[in-house]
Design a protein around this motif. Structure first.
Motif, mmCIF file in Angstrom:
data_model
loop_
_atom_site.group_PDB
_atom_site.id
_atom_site.type_symbol
_atom_site.label_atom_id
_atom_site.label_comp_id
_atom_site.label_asym_id
_atom_site.label_seq_id
_atom_site.Cartn_x
_atom_site.Cartn_y
_atom_site.Cartn_z
ATOM 1 N N ASN A 1 0.798 -1.284 0.189
ATOM 2 C CA ASN A 1 -0.422 0.007 0.338
ATOM 3 C C ASN A 1 0.766 1.392 -0.121
ATOM 4 O OD1 ASN A 1 -1.734 2.349 0.143
ATOM 5 N ND2 ASN A 1 -2.747 0.743 2.066
ATOM 6 N N LEU A 2 0.602 2.297 -1.192
ATOM 7 C CA LEU A 2 1.446 3.248 -0.948
ATOM 8 C C LEU A 2 0.394 4.603 -0.983
ATOM 9 C CD1 LEU A 2 3.650 2.352 -4.370
ATOM 10 C CD2 LEU A 2 4.723 2.615 -1.881
ATOM 11 N N LYS A 3 -0.329 4.448 -0.843
ATOM 12 C CA LYS A 3 -1.176 5.497 -0.370
ATOM 13 C C LYS A 3 -0.713 6.293 0.554
ATOM 14 C CE LYS A 3 -5.439 3.113 -1.778
ATOM 15 N NZ LYS A 3 -6.886 3.186 -2.315
ATOM 16 N N GLY B 1 10.387 4.491 -11.869
ATOM 17 C CA GLY B 1 9.462 5.416 -12.601
ATOM 18 C C GLY B 1 8.189 4.240 -12.783
ATOM 19 N N ILE B 2 8.905 3.250 -11.902
ATOM 20 C CA ILE B 2 7.374 1.802 -11.857
ATOM 21 C C ILE B 2 7.191 2.084 -10.261
ATOM 22 C CG2 ILE B 2 6.978 -0.335 -11.590
ATOM 23 C CD1 ILE B 2 9.293 -0.752 -13.312
ATOM 24 N N VAL B 3 7.505 2.276 -9.223
ATOM 25 C CA VAL B 3 6.857 2.655 -8.464
ATOM 26 C C VAL B 3 5.971 4.134 -7.581
ATOM 27 C CG1 VAL B 3 7.491 2.910 -5.532
ATOM 28 C CG2 VAL B 3 8.897 1.244 -6.942
ATOM 29 N N MET B 4 6.755 5.303 -8.513
ATOM 30 C CA MET B 4 6.189 6.255 -8.009
ATOM 31 C C MET B 4 4.738 5.999 -8.862
ATOM 32 S SD MET B 4 8.465 9.344 -9.958
ATOM 33 C CE MET B 4 10.463 8.606 -9.811
ATOM 34 N N PHE B 5 4.299 5.514 -10.231
ATOM 35 C CA PHE B 5 3.506 5.729 -11.263
ATOM 36 C C PHE B 5 1.975 4.483 -10.331
ATOM 37 C CE2 PHE B 5 6.136 7.822 -13.912
ATOM 38 C CZ PHE B 5 4.956 9.190 -14.776
ATOM 39 N N GLU B 6 2.920 2.829 -9.748
ATOM 40 C CA GLU B 6 2.151 2.431 -8.860
ATOM 41 C C GLU B 6 1.894 3.748 -8.054
ATOM 42 O OE1 GLU B 6 0.145 -0.956 -7.953
ATOM 43 O OE2 GLU B 6 1.085 -0.323 -9.137
ATOM 44 N N LYS B 7 2.484 4.469 -7.230
ATOM 45 C CA LYS B 7 1.443 5.013 -6.278
ATOM 46 C C LYS B 7 0.116 5.920 -7.041
ATOM 47 C CE LYS B 7 2.614 8.645 -2.898
ATOM 48 N NZ LYS B 7 1.725 8.144 -2.630
ATOM 49 N N CYS B 8 0.671 6.187 -8.257
ATOM 50 C CA CYS B 8 -0.184 7.307 -9.072
ATOM 51 C C CYS B 8 -1.740 6.211 -8.768
ATOM 52 C CB CYS B 8 0.167 7.521 -9.374
ATOM 53 S SG CYS B 8 1.459 8.829 -10.075
ATOM 54 N N ARG B 9 -1.630 4.583 -9.484
ATOM 55 C CA ARG B 9 -2.381 4.344 -9.887
ATOM 56 C C ARG B 9 -3.145 3.510 -8.585
ATOM 57 N NH1 ARG B 9 -4.171 -0.858 -9.629
ATOM 58 N NH2 ARG B 9 -2.205 -1.767 -8.034
ATOM 59 N N GLN B 10 -3.053 3.463 -7.460
ATOM 60 C CA GLN B 10 -3.651 2.865 -5.870
ATOM 61 C C GLN B 10 -4.009 4.152 -5.610
ATOM 62 O OE1 GLN B 10 -0.865 1.406 -2.998
ATOM 63 N NE2 GLN B 10 0.370 0.036 -4.267
ATOM 64 N N GLU B 11 -3.306 4.990 -5.868
ATOM 65 C CA GLU B 11 -4.111 6.678 -5.726
ATOM 66 C C GLU B 11 -5.828 6.912 -5.896
ATOM 67 O OE1 GLU B 11 -3.027 8.319 -3.391
ATOM 68 O OE2 GLU B 11 -1.412 8.792 -2.679
ATOM 69 N N GLN B 12 -5.646 6.916 -7.725
ATOM 70 C CA GLN B 12 -6.286 6.852 -8.659
ATOM 71 C C GLN B 12 -8.110 5.770 -8.088
ATOM 72 O OE1 GLN B 12 -4.480 7.369 -12.452
ATOM 73 N NE2 GLN B 12 -3.694 9.055 -12.149
ATOM 74 N N LYS B 13 -7.443 4.809 -8.159
ATOM 75 C CA LYS B 13 -8.028 3.451 -8.036
ATOM 76 C C LYS B 13 -8.668 3.487 -6.616
ATOM 77 C CE LYS B 13 -8.327 -1.393 -7.397
ATOM 78 N NZ LYS B 13 -7.226 -2.366 -7.819
ATOM 79 N N GLY B 14 -8.430 4.450 -5.857
ATOM 80 C CA GLY B 14 -9.038 4.868 -4.388
ATOM 81 C C GLY B 14 -9.071 4.167 -3.450
#
Length: 252
Positions: free
Chosen positions: A193-195, A239-252
């Motif tokens: 969980n990176l949120k 880059g992978i970790v950064m955008f995995e965090k973005c994906r999790q934040e957008q998914k909610g």
């Protein structure tokens, strides 16, 4: 935020980084040197229009003159001289982010030796909404002309803080921001969980995250890889970790 004294000037090379510096207006552009034979395309028009709007002198010079001026070897027909960017401390940046009602997203990059890697990290950081990248004050690369060119304007948006990492970690922990390192032998990134607030710790190209830094982190994560590959380039991992965090934040 405290502005550093203008004791030197930065040299920006390449159309994209010059356009971003003019567009963002984070610092004064002193002069722009443009290839006299440059064709009038969209990017050249942007440089001319933005420079005119800000009262920046544009000097048309030969390609040979630009080659002599260049510190990166890749100027794409334009070089700008600019004041250094405003400087930040980790504490000031964290306070500023919280005051804006946001969750701090920081990167600590230890001993990055290759300028292209640091530039690529800054470019991805801009796209991922990172608030700041922190590098050691005495080790690794800083904001060189190559780093700024490769960042494609990322350095204009994401502050690069040069500070003792131990000092930065003290302020990060005091603010309650969890530190997570990306390194080998960690738990799967896909199960982490990176949120929320996060400080991502990256190691140098050859040694990875040091034992000292690992001991400061709440968790170590790894990108699952196939075919017995043990690691990725540090900028790719970042880059992978950064955008995995973005994906999790957008998914909610």
């Amino acid at each position: 935020m405290t502005k550093e004294k203008i004791l030197s000037r930065d040299q920006l090379e390449g159309r994209n980084v010059v356009i971003e510096a003019l567009r963002r207006e984070k610092r004064r552009i002193q002069a722009v040197y443009l290839d006299a034979q440059a064709k009038r395309n969209i990017k050249v028009e942007d440089i001319l229009n933005l420079s005119s709007r800000q009262g920046v002198s544009v000097k048309r010079v030969s390609r040979q003159e630009l080659d002599k001026m260049s510190k990166t070897g890749v100027h794409n027909g334009v070089i700008a001289l600019a004041d250094p960017l405003p400087s930040w401390t980790t504490k000031d940046l964290i306070d500023d982010v919280f005051n804006r009602g946001e969750f701090p997203f920081l990167i600590l990059a230890d001993e990055i030796q290759y300028e292209h890697n640091l530039g690529a990290i800054l470019r991805s950081a801009m796209g991922a909404g990172v608030h700041g990248v922190i590098v050691p004050s005495k080790r690794g690369k800083g904001l060189t002309p190559v780093v700024q060119r490769v960042s494609m304007g990322g350095a204009e948006v994401v502050p690069l803080i040069r500070e003792s990492l131990m000092s930065a970690i003290k302020h990060i922990k005091k603010a309650g921001i969890p530190l997570v390192a990306a390194d080998m032998d960690g738990v799967s990134l896909w199960e982490t969980n990176l949120k929320g607030s996060l400080a991502l710790v990256l190691g140098g190209e050859s040694k990875g995250v040091s034992p000292t830094l690992r001991s400061k982190c709440r968790k170590i994560v790894s990108v699952p890889l196939h075919h017995n590959l043990d690691s990725l380039n540090v900028s790719v991992t970042a880059g992978i970790v950064m955008f995995e965090k973005c994906r999790q934040e957008q998914k909610g």
